[in-house]
Write an enzyme that holds these catalytic residues in place. Structure first.
Site, PDB file in Angstrom:
ATOM      1  N   GLU A 287      94.801  53.169  66.284  1.00  0.00           N
ATOM      2  CA  GLU A 287      93.712  54.126  66.056  1.00  0.00           C
ATOM      3  C   GLU A 287      93.483  54.822  67.378  1.00  0.00           C
ATOM      4  O   GLU A 287      92.971  54.238  68.327  1.00  0.00           O
ATOM      5  CB  GLU A 287      92.452  53.399  65.567  1.00  0.00           C
ATOM      6  CG  GLU A 287      91.400  54.351  65.001  1.00  0.00           C
ATOM      7  CD  GLU A 287      90.375  54.794  66.019  1.00  0.00           C
ATOM      8  OE1 GLU A 287      90.554  55.915  66.575  1.00  0.00           O
ATOM      9  OE2 GLU A 287      89.418  54.059  66.274  1.00  0.00           O
ATOM     10  N   LEU A 288      93.912  56.091  67.450  1.00  0.00           N
ATOM     11  CA  LEU A 288      93.972  56.798  68.726  1.00  0.00           C
ATOM     12  C   LEU A 288      92.921  57.898  68.791  1.00  0.00           C
ATOM     13  O   LEU A 288      91.906  57.844  68.129  1.00  0.00           O
ATOM     14  CB  LEU A 288      95.391  57.340  68.924  1.00  0.00           C
ATOM     15  CG  LEU A 288      96.504  56.302  68.719  1.00  0.00           C
ATOM     16  CD1 LEU A 288      97.875  56.918  68.909  1.00  0.00           C
ATOM     17  CD2 LEU A 288      96.315  55.103  69.639  1.00  0.00           C
TER      18      LEU A 288
ATOM     19  N   SER B 119      93.571  55.515  73.720  1.00  0.00           N
ATOM     20  CA  SER B 119      94.058  56.865  73.965  1.00  0.00           C
ATOM     21  C   SER B 119      95.431  57.075  73.334  1.00  0.00           C
ATOM     22  O   SER B 119      96.150  56.120  73.008  1.00  0.00           O
ATOM     23  CB  SER B 119      94.153  57.122  75.469  1.00  0.00           C
ATOM     24  OG  SER B 119      95.185  56.330  76.042  1.00  0.00           O
TER      25      SER B 119
ATOM     26  N   LYS C 292      92.542  41.482  74.177  1.00  0.00           N
ATOM     27  CA  LYS C 292      92.655  42.098  75.501  1.00  0.00           C
ATOM     28  C   LYS C 292      91.713  43.295  75.484  1.00  0.00           C
ATOM     29  O   LYS C 292      92.024  44.341  74.920  1.00  0.00           O
ATOM     30  CB  LYS C 292      94.103  42.518  75.785  1.00  0.00           C
ATOM     31  CG  LYS C 292      94.332  42.983  77.232  1.00  0.00           C
ATOM     32  CD  LYS C 292      93.853  44.397  77.445  1.00  0.00           C
ATOM     33  CE  LYS C 292      93.819  44.770  78.905  1.00  0.00           C
ATOM     34  NZ  LYS C 292      92.923  45.907  79.200  1.00  0.00           N
TER      35      LYS C 292
ATOM     36  N   CYS D 244      85.795  58.583  69.183  1.00  0.00           N
ATOM     37  CA  CYS D 244      86.994  59.237  68.650  1.00  0.00           C
ATOM     38  C   CYS D 244      86.663  60.158  67.484  1.00  0.00           C
ATOM     39  O   CYS D 244      87.290  61.200  67.313  1.00  0.00           O
ATOM     40  CB  CYS D 244      88.009  58.190  68.212  1.00  0.00           C
ATOM     41  SG  CYS D 244      88.605  57.130  69.536  1.00  0.00           S
TER      42      CYS D 244
END
Length: 455
Positions: A229-230, A208, A155, A263
């Site tokens: 993994e933000l 996010s 997705k 990031c």
């Protein structure tokens, strides 16, 4: 909405509309992944690895075309898109060579005649991926997941539907069986139901902090394995003995690569007082010289932000920081004209409590914070709810390494810009998420570590 729309951020104009997958299409994709996984899991690891080498060849054969699609859909410079695709190909080759070894049984000496740990695939893994590295982010999870014997459903971010479609095409062109990798052109509203579906055994999200909390909660409710993994607000610590020529050059690259939308960009520049003014002056002059323009052109240093709302959010963070006492040395404004461009910006005298220190700034904004000494620099670096990456710059490598060990983050670099590398595990702590991607740890996130005991 019945379509996913790709907009060129350099012009603000619609590129194309892509049909959104309906419920019947999602059902067919889910069942296709289930139908494919038994035969795929039984295929020897070295045969799955051979397909990764073919995948690398397909990527290189379509490199220019795929790079242009990424640049047109999310605004990264074409030269950076080309490099991203090469990195994907290299990762394919790395796992093709080393991945089967990571999956070998691990013998353990016990009183049994034979006992060992076997690494077996979980089944089907859902990848919820972002737009800023539209190929690399998906590949760095899909490569180890499929090599381990899982099937994958992607997705992707709704603003890069062309890249998402291309990802499925390259897997198919490389010879991966039907159902092993499938793109789902759906919106974020479909994710929770996909995670809850019993045919999905795990989920990986890069995105996010807000999205991470939602996906992590859904995975926990469904008792599914998850990797998150933000965001990050990486510290770039500069000590008084660092070579400023090198540091400023690398600071420029570390902050403004990929239009600042990464990031692990260096976002908080924490500099010892004795050299802070010199660093701020040099960095500001270097930022002023950056060429902002068409990301397709080789001479461009900085392209547009990916969406208009992202530019508005970044500008709000800059304005709130200045209102709180930060000094804007250069930039600080959206650029006039078409497209979602923002002037490369340097904020000085940024302190904890300001937006540019406390929040993730996803764009071309560098925030400078002054520290009394090295100990204060580490304390400031760790005064963040994020913990993805960080770096220390000093002439004393031993001291730099000791400080790197004190940083509360998933990856700490000494005299180098933070980056992901297929040979090393990648991920964060605190609000930057959990779990690891890449290397041997990455391939073992979505496997069953099964104990086998033979009496």
């Amino acid at each position: 909405m019945t379509e996913l729309t790709a907009v060129n951020p350099a012009t603000g104009k619609v590129l194309a509309n892509y049909p959104r997958m309906d419920a019947a299409g999602v059902e067919a994709a889910l069942q296709g992944a289930v139908d494919a996984r038994t035969a795929w899991a039984l295929k020897p690891a070295h045969e799955r690895a051979a397909l990764l080498r073919q995948l690398a060849a397909v990527l290189r054969g379509r490199q220019e075309e795929l790079a242009v699609t990424a640049t047109r859909e999310m605004g990264k410079r074409r030269v950076e898109a080309l490099a991203e695709l090469e990195k994907c190909a290299v990762a394919c080759e790395y796992y093709a060579e080393h991945g089967p070894g990571f999956l070998l049984d691990v013998p353990v000496a016990t009183e049994a005649a034979r006992s060992y740990v076997a690494w077996q695939p979980l089944g089907t893994v859902l990848l919820v991926m972002p737009w800023n590295f539209p190929y690399w982010q998906a590949f760095r999870q899909a490569i180890p997941a499929t090599l381990a014997g899982n099937t994958v459903l992607l997705k992707h971010a709704s603003n890069v539907p062309g890249c998402a479609q291309a990802l499925e095409e390259v897997f198919r062109a490389a010879g991966f069986p039907e159902g092993v990798f499938h793109n789902l052109p759906v919106g974020s509203d479909a994710v929770e139901d996909l995670i809850a579906d019993p045919r999905v055994q795990g989920v990986s999200l890069t995105g996010s902090e807000r999205a991470g909390r939602a996906v992590g909660a859904a995975a926990g409710k469904a008792l599914k394995t998850s990797v998150l993994e933000l965001g990050g607000s990486d510290a770039f610590i500069v000590l008084h003995d660092a070579d400023l020529d090198t540091v400023v050059r690398e600071a420029l690259r570390g902050r403004f690569q990929n239009n600042g939308e990464t990031c692990i960009a260096a976002k908080r520049f924490i500099v010892e007082d004795s050299i802070a003014e010199a660093f701020a002056d040099r960095l500001s002059r270097a930022v002023t010289d950056l060429c902002t323009g068409d990301p397709m052109e080789d001479g461009t240093d900085l392209g547009p932000l990916a969406r208009g709302d992202l530019r508005d959010e970044l500008h709000d963070q800059v304005q709130r920081s200045v209102a709180a006492g930060a000094v804007c040395r250069t930039g600080g404004e959206p650029l006039e004209g078409e497209g979602f461009y923002y002037a490369p910006t340097v904020l000085d005298y940024v302190e904890p409590g300001m937006a540019a220190f406390d929040e993730e700034t996803f764009g071309p904004v560098a925030a400078i914070t002054r520290a009394a000494d090295a100990a204060a620099a580490v304390e400031l670096a760790n005064r963040s709810r994020f913990g993805l990456g960080g770096s220390v710059w000093t002439a004393d490598r031993a001291r730099g390494e000791a400080m790197a060990r004190q940083l509360e983050c998933g990856c700490a670099f000494v005299n180098a810009v933070v980056k992901s590398d297929p040979r090393l595990p990648f991920g964060g702590v605190k609000d930057s998420g959990y779990g690891r991607e890449l290397a041997d740890l990455g391939i073992r996130e979505f496997v069953n570590a099964k104990t086998i005991w033979v009496a």
